[in-house]
Design a protein around this motif. Structure first.
Motif, PDB file in Angstrom:
ATOM      1  N   MET A  64       8.864  -1.929  -2.438  1.00 18.82           N
ATOM      2  CA  MET A  64       7.490  -2.343  -2.103  1.00 18.82           C
ATOM      3  C   MET A  64       7.250  -3.811  -2.452  1.00 18.82           C
ATOM      4  SD  MET A  64       5.609   1.143  -3.407  1.00 18.82           S
ATOM      5  CE  MET A  64       3.913   0.582  -3.414  1.00 18.82           C
ATOM      6  N   GLN A  65       7.930  -4.310  -3.490  1.00 20.34           N
ATOM      7  CA  GLN A  65       7.717  -5.689  -3.950  1.00 20.34           C
ATOM      8  C   GLN A  65       8.609  -6.700  -3.223  1.00 20.34           C
ATOM      9  OE1 GLN A  65       5.298  -6.296  -5.916  1.00 20.34           O
ATOM     10  NE2 GLN A  65       5.260  -5.102  -7.795  1.00 20.34           N
ATOM     11  N   ALA A  66       9.530  -6.217  -2.389  1.00 19.21           N
ATOM     12  CA  ALA A  66      10.577  -7.099  -1.849  1.00 19.21           C
ATOM     13  C   ALA A  66      10.219  -7.659  -0.469  1.00 19.21           C
ATOM     14  CB  ALA A  66      11.897  -6.337  -1.763  1.00 19.21           C
ATOM     15  N   ASP A  67      10.690  -8.887  -0.200  1.00 16.22           N
ATOM     16  CA  ASP A  67      10.649  -9.431   1.163  1.00 16.22           C
ATOM     17  C   ASP A  67      11.841  -8.923   1.975  1.00 16.22           C
ATOM     18  OD1 ASP A  67       8.399 -11.012   0.532  1.00 16.22           O
ATOM     19  OD2 ASP A  67       9.701 -12.613  -0.237  1.00 16.22           O
ATOM     20  N   ALA A  68      12.966  -8.772   1.295  1.00 18.81           N
ATOM     21  CA  ALA A  68      14.188  -8.293   1.966  1.00 18.81           C
ATOM     22  C   ALA A  68      14.947  -7.377   1.024  1.00 18.81           C
ATOM     23  CB  ALA A  68      15.080  -9.467   2.362  1.00 18.81           C
ATOM     24  N   LEU A  86      10.345   2.634   3.661  1.00 21.18           N
ATOM     25  CA  LEU A  86       9.093   2.931   2.948  1.00 21.18           C
ATOM     26  C   LEU A  86       8.210   3.902   3.722  1.00 21.18           C
ATOM     27  CD1 LEU A  86       8.118  -0.608   1.605  1.00 21.18           C
ATOM     28  CD2 LEU A  86       9.079   1.309   0.307  1.00 21.18           C
ATOM     29  N   ASP A  87       7.513   4.786   2.996  1.00 20.06           N
ATOM     30  CA  ASP A  87       6.570   5.708   3.629  1.00 20.06           C
ATOM     31  C   ASP A  87       5.226   4.989   3.884  1.00 20.06           C
ATOM     32  OD1 ASP A  87       5.330   5.556   1.140  1.00 20.06           O
ATOM     33  OD2 ASP A  87       6.071   7.500   0.466  1.00 20.06           O
ATOM     34  N   GLU A  88       4.304   5.687   4.521  1.00 20.38           N
ATOM     35  CA  GLU A  88       3.044   5.034   4.933  1.00 20.38           C
ATOM     36  C   GLU A  88       2.201   4.554   3.757  1.00 20.38           C
ATOM     37  OE1 GLU A  88       0.958   7.255   7.892  1.00 20.38           O
ATOM     38  OE2 GLU A  88       2.611   7.065   9.324  1.00 20.38           O
ATOM     39  N   PRO A  89       2.042   5.336   2.660  1.00 20.96           N
ATOM     40  CA  PRO A  89       1.270   4.790   1.525  1.00 20.96           C
ATOM     41  C   PRO A  89       1.886   3.500   0.972  1.00 20.96           C
ATOM     42  CG  PRO A  89       1.532   7.174   1.294  1.00 20.96           C
ATOM     43  CD  PRO A  89       2.399   6.758   2.449  1.00 20.96           C
ATOM     44  N   ALA A  90       3.189   3.441   0.923  1.00 16.33           N
ATOM     45  CA  ALA A  90       3.841   2.223   0.418  1.00 16.33           C
ATOM     46  C   ALA A  90       3.603   1.051   1.375  1.00 16.33           C
ATOM     47  CB  ALA A  90       5.337   2.469   0.234  1.00 16.33           C
ATOM     48  N   GLN A  91       3.643   1.334   2.682  1.00 15.17           N
ATOM     49  CA  GLN A  91       3.359   0.273   3.665  1.00 15.17           C
ATOM     50  C   GLN A  91       1.921  -0.221   3.506  1.00 15.17           C
ATOM     51  OE1 GLN A  91       4.309   1.721   7.650  1.00 15.17           O
ATOM     52  NE2 GLN A  91       5.908   2.985   6.747  1.00 15.17           N
ATOM     53  N   TRP A  93       0.083  -0.171   0.838  1.00 20.74           N
ATOM     54  CA  TRP A  93      -0.018  -0.969  -0.388  1.00 20.74           C
ATOM     55  C   TRP A  93       0.445  -2.400  -0.109  1.00 20.74           C
ATOM     56  CZ3 TRP A  93       3.319  -3.844  -3.371  1.00 20.74           C
ATOM     57  CH2 TRP A  93       2.848  -4.240  -4.641  1.00 20.74           C
ATOM     58  N   ARG A  94       1.552  -2.547   0.611  1.00 22.17           N
ATOM     59  CA  ARG A  94       2.058  -3.894   0.911  1.00 22.17           C
ATOM     60  C   ARG A  94       1.041  -4.693   1.721  1.00 22.17           C
ATOM     61  NH1 ARG A  94       7.588  -5.249   0.747  1.00 22.17           N
ATOM     62  NH2 ARG A  94       7.297  -6.493   2.640  1.00 22.17           N
ATOM     63  N   VAL A  95       0.474  -4.039   2.731  1.00 24.95           N
ATOM     64  CA  VAL A  95      -0.497  -4.754   3.582  1.00 24.95           C
ATOM     65  C   VAL A  95      -1.690  -5.205   2.736  1.00 24.95           C
ATOM     66  CG1 VAL A  95      -2.082  -4.478   5.516  1.00 24.95           C
ATOM     67  CG2 VAL A  95       0.269  -3.617   5.681  1.00 24.95           C
ATOM     68  N   ALA A  96      -2.126  -4.341   1.795  1.00 25.56           N
ATOM     69  CA  ALA A  96      -3.247  -4.703   0.912  1.00 25.56           C
ATOM     70  C   ALA A  96      -2.900  -5.888   0.018  1.00 25.56           C
ATOM     71  CB  ALA A  96      -3.657  -3.503   0.064  1.00 25.56           C
ATOM     72  N   GLN A  97      -1.611  -6.094  -0.230  1.00 29.54           N
ATOM     73  CA  GLN A  97      -1.170  -7.247  -1.042  1.00 29.54           C
ATOM     74  C   GLN A  97      -0.958  -8.495  -0.190  1.00 29.54           C
ATOM     75  OE1 GLN A  97      -1.074  -6.463  -4.367  1.00 29.54           O
ATOM     76  NE2 GLN A  97      -1.625  -4.450  -3.507  1.00 29.54           N
ATOM     77  N   GLY A  98      -1.187  -8.383   1.124  1.00 32.14           N
ATOM     78  CA  GLY A  98      -0.954  -9.526   2.007  1.00 32.14           C
ATOM     79  C   GLY A  98       0.488  -9.653   2.460  1.00 32.14           C
ATOM     80  N   LEU A  99       1.267  -8.570   2.278  1.00 31.82           N
ATOM     81  CA  LEU A  99       2.675  -8.588   2.708  1.00 31.82           C
ATOM     82  C   LEU A  99       2.812  -7.913   4.066  1.00 31.82           C
ATOM     83  CD1 LEU A  99       4.228  -7.428  -0.703  1.00 31.82           C
ATOM     84  CD2 LEU A  99       3.996  -9.779   0.146  1.00 31.82           C
ATOM     85  N   THR A 100       3.968  -8.086   4.688  1.00 33.09           N
ATOM     86  CA  THR A 100       4.268  -7.319   5.903  1.00 33.09           C
ATOM     87  C   THR A 100       4.398  -5.841   5.515  1.00 33.09           C
ATOM     88  OG1 THR A 100       6.619  -7.659   5.508  1.00 33.09           O
ATOM     89  CG2 THR A 100       5.513  -9.243   6.967  1.00 33.09           C
TER      90      THR A 100
END
Ligand SMILES: NC(=O)c1ccc[n+]([C@@H]2O[C@H](COP(=O)([O-])OP(=O)(O)OC[C@H]3O[C@@H](n4cnc5c(N)ncnc54)[C@H](OP(=O)(O)O)[C@@H]3O)[C@@H](O)[C@H]2O)c1
Length: 237
Positions: A64-68, A86-91, A93-100
């Motif tokens: 979840m914390q990684a770019d690659a 990653l599953d949908e909750p993890a995705q 979470w990333r979007v909420a952090q401003g990540l892809t």
């Protein structure tokens, strides 16, 4: 999950666990591996049987914390990774952090024998990290990156990922890939799960390849789920 060190803490929350493996301002090469008590990287040829549900959860948090996420081709062939990490909750979470929603998934290979499953229905464009004179026969959807002329130079590999904005890199092994990263002194952080298992003789260690100079890391924390230990060590500055 409890923290044993530095300050003991009972039942860490999900946000505390995510905060225990932070993204960094500068480039980060974080490695996640598992070992038995007697130093084996596999049981019957696979690493999964050393793990636990808490170890799977940790792997997900690190992704979840990684770019690659970077994995050697040997591990892809043995462990049978699919393209979605990653599953949908993890995705979410990333979007909420401003990540892809998904980290990029990258495989390191010389020979190019990569199972089709790695390239099937990828949620983000897969990356093949190889070298210029290697055979190049990959699906069009893959981004093929040459990390040297006649071999994969680990330093070039990290620089090529950073040049694509992928500065927070999680390497999930295996032993030959980690051996080359250690030899090049590129490992910034090692997250090592210790399984309460005596594997006995005959297994590989978490590093393989030609001998190289040792590097010391600094202990950052020790967590436990009651059976496994979760060690985090970072580069000694
Ligand atoms: N305990 C753990 O945490 C852990 C983690 C991961 C894997 N494993 C286990 O490790 C075993 C696989 O070991 P392995 O050493 O074969 O895994 P690996 O390092 O993932 O794969 C080795 C292969 O990856 C490519 N590769 C790795 N480093 C490279 C480099 N510097 N330059 C170019 N290509 C490179 C090559 O692929 P080509 O052959 O395609 O050229 C090489 O043959 C499996 O049993 C797996 O279950 C354990």
């Amino acid at each position: 999950m409890r923290r044993l060190s530095p300050e003991p803490a009972a039942e860490l929350s999900e946000s505390e666990l995510l905060a225990a493996y932070p993204r960094t301002d500068g480039p980060l090469l974080r490695v996640n591996m598992i070992t038995s008590l007697d130093g084996a990287a596999t049981l019957a040829g696979r690493s999964g049987s050393l793990g636990s549900p808490a170890d799977q959860d940790l792997m997900k948090r690190l992704r979840m914390q990684a770019d690659a996420v970077v994995v050697g081709a040997g591990t892809i062939r043995v462990e049978g990774y699919g393209a979605t990490l990653l599953d949908e909750p993890a995705q979410a979470w990333r979007v909420a952090q401003g990540l892809t929603p998904h980290p990029r998934f990258a495989v390191v290979t010389r020979g190019g024998d990569i199972p089709d499953k790695f390239f099937a229905d990828p949620p983000a464009r897969p990356i093949v990290l190889t070298y210029a004179s290697a055979p190049h026969a990959y699906p069009d959807a893959a981004e093929v990156v040459d990390c040297g002329d006649s071999s994969v130079d680990p330093g070039v590999l990290v620089a090529e990922l950073a040049a694509r904005g992928l500065s927070q890199v999680l390497c999930e092994g295996g032993p030959h890939l980690l051996g080359s990263l250690v030899a090049a002194d590129l490992v910034d952080e090692l997250c090592l799960t210790v399984s309460p298992t005596l594997a006995g003789p005959g297994s590989v260690r978490i590093v393989a390849g030609p001998p190289s100079a040792p590097h010391r890391l600094r202990p950052a924390h020790v967590l436990t789920d009651g059976t496994h230990l979760f060690l985090r060590h970072v580069r000694a500055r």
